[in-house]
Scaffold this motif. Structure first.
Motif, PDB file in Angstrom:
ATOM      1  N   LYS A 180       0.829  -1.209   0.000  1.00  9.00           N
ATOM      2  CA  LYS A 180       0.000   0.000   0.000  1.00  9.00           C
ATOM      3  C   LYS A 180       0.859   1.253   0.000  1.00  9.00           C
ATOM      4  N   VAL A 181       1.990   1.208   0.727  1.00 13.22           N
ATOM      5  CA  VAL A 181       2.906   2.350   0.720  1.00 13.22           C
ATOM      6  C   VAL A 181       3.444   2.594  -0.682  1.00 13.22           C
ATOM      7  N   LEU A 182       3.849   1.503  -1.366  1.00 12.34           N
ATOM      8  CA  LEU A 182       4.404   1.641  -2.710  1.00 12.34           C
ATOM      9  C   LEU A 182       3.351   2.118  -3.713  1.00 12.34           C
ATOM     10  N   LEU A 183       2.122   1.640  -3.551  1.00 14.86           N
ATOM     11  CA  LEU A 183       1.064   1.975  -4.500  1.00 14.86           C
ATOM     12  C   LEU A 183       0.563   3.407  -4.329  1.00 14.86           C
ATOM     13  N   THR A 184       0.687   3.935  -3.118  1.00 17.75           N
ATOM     14  CA  THR A 184       0.122   5.267  -2.858  1.00 17.75           C
ATOM     15  C   THR A 184       1.172   6.372  -2.801  1.00 17.75           C
ATOM     16  N   THR A 185       2.456   6.002  -2.858  1.00 12.77           N
ATOM     17  CA  THR A 185       3.525   7.001  -2.786  1.00 12.77           C
ATOM     18  C   THR A 185       4.023   7.313  -4.190  1.00 12.77           C
ATOM     19  N   VAL A 186       3.904   8.568  -4.579  1.00 13.88           N
ATOM     20  CA  VAL A 186       4.373   8.986  -5.900  1.00 13.88           C
ATOM     21  C   VAL A 186       5.233  10.234  -5.734  1.00 13.88           C
ATOM     22  N   GLY A 187       5.863  10.648  -6.828  1.00 13.92           N
ATOM     23  CA  GLY A 187       6.672  11.859  -6.782  1.00 13.92           C
ATOM     24  C   GLY A 187       8.008  11.624  -6.104  1.00 13.92           C
ATOM     25  N   TYR A 188       8.549  12.699  -5.535  1.00 14.06           N
ATOM     26  CA  TYR A 188       9.900  12.654  -4.982  1.00 14.06           C
ATOM     27  C   TYR A 188       9.937  12.458  -3.467  1.00 14.06           C
ATOM     28  N   ASP A 189       8.800  12.367  -2.840  1.00 17.53           N
ATOM     29  CA  ASP A 189       8.755  12.237  -1.385  1.00 17.53           C
ATOM     30  C   ASP A 189       9.147  10.814  -0.977  1.00 17.53           C
ATOM     31  N   GLU A 190      10.288  10.667  -0.313  1.00 18.43           N
ATOM     32  CA  GLU A 190      10.769   9.356   0.114  1.00 18.43           C
ATOM     33  C   GLU A 190      10.355   9.021   1.551  1.00 18.43           C
ATOM     34  N   ARG A 191       9.734   9.949   2.236  1.00 18.95           N
ATOM     35  CA  ARG A 191       9.450   9.720   3.653  1.00 18.95           C
ATOM     36  C   ARG A 191       8.562   8.504   3.908  1.00 18.95           C
ATOM     37  N   PRO A 192       7.496   8.266   3.110  1.00 18.51           N
ATOM     38  CA  PRO A 192       6.678   7.076   3.398  1.00 18.51           C
ATOM     39  C   PRO A 192       7.475   5.777   3.303  1.00 18.51           C
ATOM     40  N   ILE A 193       8.459   5.738   2.405  1.00 16.41           N
ATOM     41  CA  ILE A 193       9.294   4.550   2.282  1.00 16.41           C
ATOM     42  C   ILE A 193      10.228   4.439   3.481  1.00 16.41           C
ATOM     43  N   GLU A 194      10.909   5.533   3.775  1.00 16.22           N
ATOM     44  CA  GLU A 194      11.899   5.519   4.856  1.00 16.22           C
ATOM     45  C   GLU A 194      11.251   5.277   6.225  1.00 16.22           C
ATOM     46  N   ASP A 195      10.009   5.754   6.397  1.00 15.32           N
ATOM     47  CA  ASP A 195       9.345   5.649   7.703  1.00 15.32           C
ATOM     48  C   ASP A 195       8.549   4.358   7.862  1.00 15.32           C
ATOM     49  N   PHE A 196       8.505   3.521   6.828  1.00 14.62           N
ATOM     50  CA  PHE A 196       7.700   2.308   6.933  1.00 14.62           C
ATOM     51  C   PHE A 196       8.232   1.405   8.048  1.00 14.62           C
ATOM     52  N   GLN A 197       7.339   0.970   8.909  1.00 16.48           N
ATOM     53  CA  GLN A 197       7.731   0.168  10.074  1.00 16.48           C
ATOM     54  C   GLN A 197       7.814  -1.311   9.691  1.00 16.48           C
ATOM     55  N   TRP A 198       8.930  -1.657   9.052  1.00 22.35           N
ATOM     56  CA  TRP A 198       9.138  -3.054   8.664  1.00 22.35           C
ATOM     57  C   TRP A 198       9.666  -3.887   9.822  1.00 22.35           C
ATOM     58  N   CYS A 199      10.145  -3.226  10.891  1.00 23.11           N
ATOM     59  CA  CYS A 199      10.937  -3.919  11.913  1.00 23.11           C
ATOM     60  C   CYS A 199      10.349  -3.757  13.313  1.00 23.11           C
ATOM     61  N   ASN A 200      10.957  -4.493  14.227  1.00 27.76           N
ATOM     62  CA  ASN A 200      10.751  -4.311  15.664  1.00 27.76           C
ATOM     63  C   ASN A 200      12.086  -3.905  16.274  1.00 27.76           C
ATOM     64  N   ILE A 201      12.069  -3.454  17.486  1.00 24.59           N
ATOM     65  CA  ILE A 201      13.303  -3.113  18.193  1.00 24.59           C
ATOM     66  C   ILE A 201      13.554  -4.202  19.233  1.00 24.59           C
ATOM     67  N   ASP A 202      14.723  -4.861  19.136  1.00 23.03           N
ATOM     68  CA  ASP A 202      14.999  -5.942  20.085  1.00 23.03           C
ATOM     69  C   ASP A 202      15.526  -5.372  21.406  1.00 23.03           C
ATOM     70  N   GLU A 203      15.879  -6.264  22.326  1.00 19.72           N
ATOM     71  CA  GLU A 203      16.307  -5.848  23.671  1.00 19.72           C
ATOM     72  C   GLU A 203      17.572  -4.998  23.639  1.00 19.72           C
ATOM     73  N   ALA A 204      18.406  -5.228  22.592  1.00 17.73           N
ATOM     74  CA  ALA A 204      19.658  -4.466  22.486  1.00 17.73           C
ATOM     75  C   ALA A 204      19.456  -3.155  21.736  1.00 17.73           C
ATOM     76  N   GLY A 205      18.215  -2.868  21.337  1.00 20.60           N
ATOM     77  CA  GLY A 205      17.934  -1.634  20.614  1.00 20.60           C
ATOM     78  C   GLY A 205      18.185  -1.719  19.123  1.00 20.60           C
ATOM     79  N   CYS A 206      18.382  -2.938  18.597  1.00 14.01           N
ATOM     80  CA  CYS A 206      18.627  -3.122  17.151  1.00 14.01           C
ATOM     81  C   CYS A 206      17.299  -3.280  16.407  1.00 14.01           C
ATOM     82  N   ARG A 207      17.277  -2.786  15.193  1.00 12.61           N
ATOM     83  CA  ARG A 207      16.091  -2.907  14.335  1.00 12.61           C
ATOM     84  C   ARG A 207      16.138  -4.263  13.632  1.00 12.61           C
TER      85      ARG A 207
END
Length: 388
Positions: free
Chosen positions: A154-181
């Protein structure tokens, strides 16, 4: 071997006759030496009958090969009908994408990098290869991973133009106990965004119901590849149509359907230290297209369509200083596609040109300059009165 045309048959036989005459031999002598009846030789002079491979080999042996008019050699996808090419273009593009992903899996270095990028801490991508592959197969049917893929889609389908923020901000990850993504799903640990995006692409292959599994040698239920054939284009180039910036055209519609219009969303910046060219994993995304129309010496029309993921450079023969733009050819890159639509009917030629222009996203054209070039070459211009 493709059957020779009437023109080819005449060319080969008359070439042999001319050679035998030059050494003082008759057609009867020639027929006897070539092992054919003289009456058959007379038929072939007029273009009738067939020349076998064995007879062609004998002509070459005794007389050398006949010389054609100058031509252009390319290796192309060959079609007999423009509409057939259009109708199959999208499905072929999707098929090419699936084959790219399959090829990645068959590359040992890349495959090892993928397994390493998702291996849980207690498993090693070499020693526990089969276990990790089984977990990968489970990953692609897990609700949590499919939900992540759907949200990213949905992010890829709805993001157009030069704005990269929706891609960069996509929450693909969790944060583990050591603070790693990281992203921990189905026992696997996806350690970086590029690895997630590569797995997202493989989810397309899983969802296509082609029988794909990791560590499975069973052939996928893919369409056959369109073969490239060697051809020589003879005659004169009488029209060039071209366009860059194909973002709004149907040429890239397969990419839009698979990914969306945000090309950067699946470009991998670095994949575990292993650099991948976008052409290795990305669906076809064409940056520039060019079409040349050839009028052969037999008055046949052929389209040459050139698709490139980058800019198409142009060059002319080194001995041509005329400056005529019709003498310039597109430089063919290693990832380009060349397509020939052969033997276009002269009565539907202008209609076919308009269809190609529409496919390119170009406006309608009166084709006045084309008609001038056809007239210069002695071709047929429908509706034009010929004054003799």
């Amino acid at each position: 071997m493709e059957q020779l045309t009437k023109h080819d048959t005449t060319l080969w036989v008359n070439h042999a006759i001319t050679y035998f005459k030059s050494i003082g031999k008759t057609q009867k002598d020639m027929a006897k030496l070539l092992g054919i009846e003289e009456s058959r030789l007379s038929e072939m002079k007029g273009g009738s009958g067939l020349i076998s491979q064995n007879l062609m080999a004998k002509i070459v042996e005794y007389c050398g090969a006949p010389r054609r008019n100058p031509g252009r050699y390319e290796e192309v996808e060959l079609y007999n009908d423009l509409q057939h090419f259009f109708d199959n273009f999208k499905s072929i593009s999707v098929n090419r994408f699936y084959r790219k992903l399959q090829k990645l899996i068959k590359n040992d270095d890349i495959y090892s990098q993928l397994l390493d990028a998702v291996s849980p801490h207690e498993l090693h991508y070499k020693a526990d290869k089969e276990t990790i592959e089984a977990m990968l197969n489970e990953l692609f049917i897990s609700e949590e991973f499919l939900d992540k893929c759907e949200k990213y889609s949905k992010v890829l389908l709805t993001t157009v133009g030069y704005d990269e923020r929706p891609i960069e901000d996509f929450q693909w990850c969790n944060i583990d106990e050591a603070g790693c993504r990281i992203l921990s799903i189905a026992g696997l640990i996806i350690k970086d965004f590029d690895s997630f995006r590569l797995l997202y692409l493989f989810s397309k292959l899983f969802s296509a119901n082609l029988g794909f599994k990791f560590c499975n040698d069973t052939p996928l239920n893919l369409q056959p590849e369109v073969p490239s054939e060697p051809v020589i284009l003879t005659g004169k180039c009488i029209l060039i149509m071209k366009r860059g910036s194909l973002e709004s055209t149907i040429i890239n519609s397969a990419f839009f359907d698979l990914i969306g219009k945000k090309k950067s969303g699946i470009q991998l910046s670095e994949y575990r230290g292993l650099k991948l060219k976008s052409e290795q994993y990305m669906p076809d995304y064409w940056q520039e297209v060019r079409c040349e129309l050839y009028l052969s010496d037999n008055m046949n029309y052929h389209f040459l369509i050139h698709l490139s993921p980058t800019y198409i450079g142009e060059s002319a023969d080194i001995d041509d200083d005329s400056g005529n733009p019709l003498k310039w050819r597109g430089d063919v890159g290693p990832d380009d596609r060349l397509i020939i639509i052969r033997n276009v009917n002269s009565l539907s030629l202008y209609q076919k040109i308009e269809e190609i222009r529409k496919w390119f996203g170009l406006p309608d054209d009166s084709l006045f300059e084309l008609k001038q070039e056809i007239a210069k070459a002695g071709g047929y211009v429908p509706g034009a009165r010929v004054l003799l």
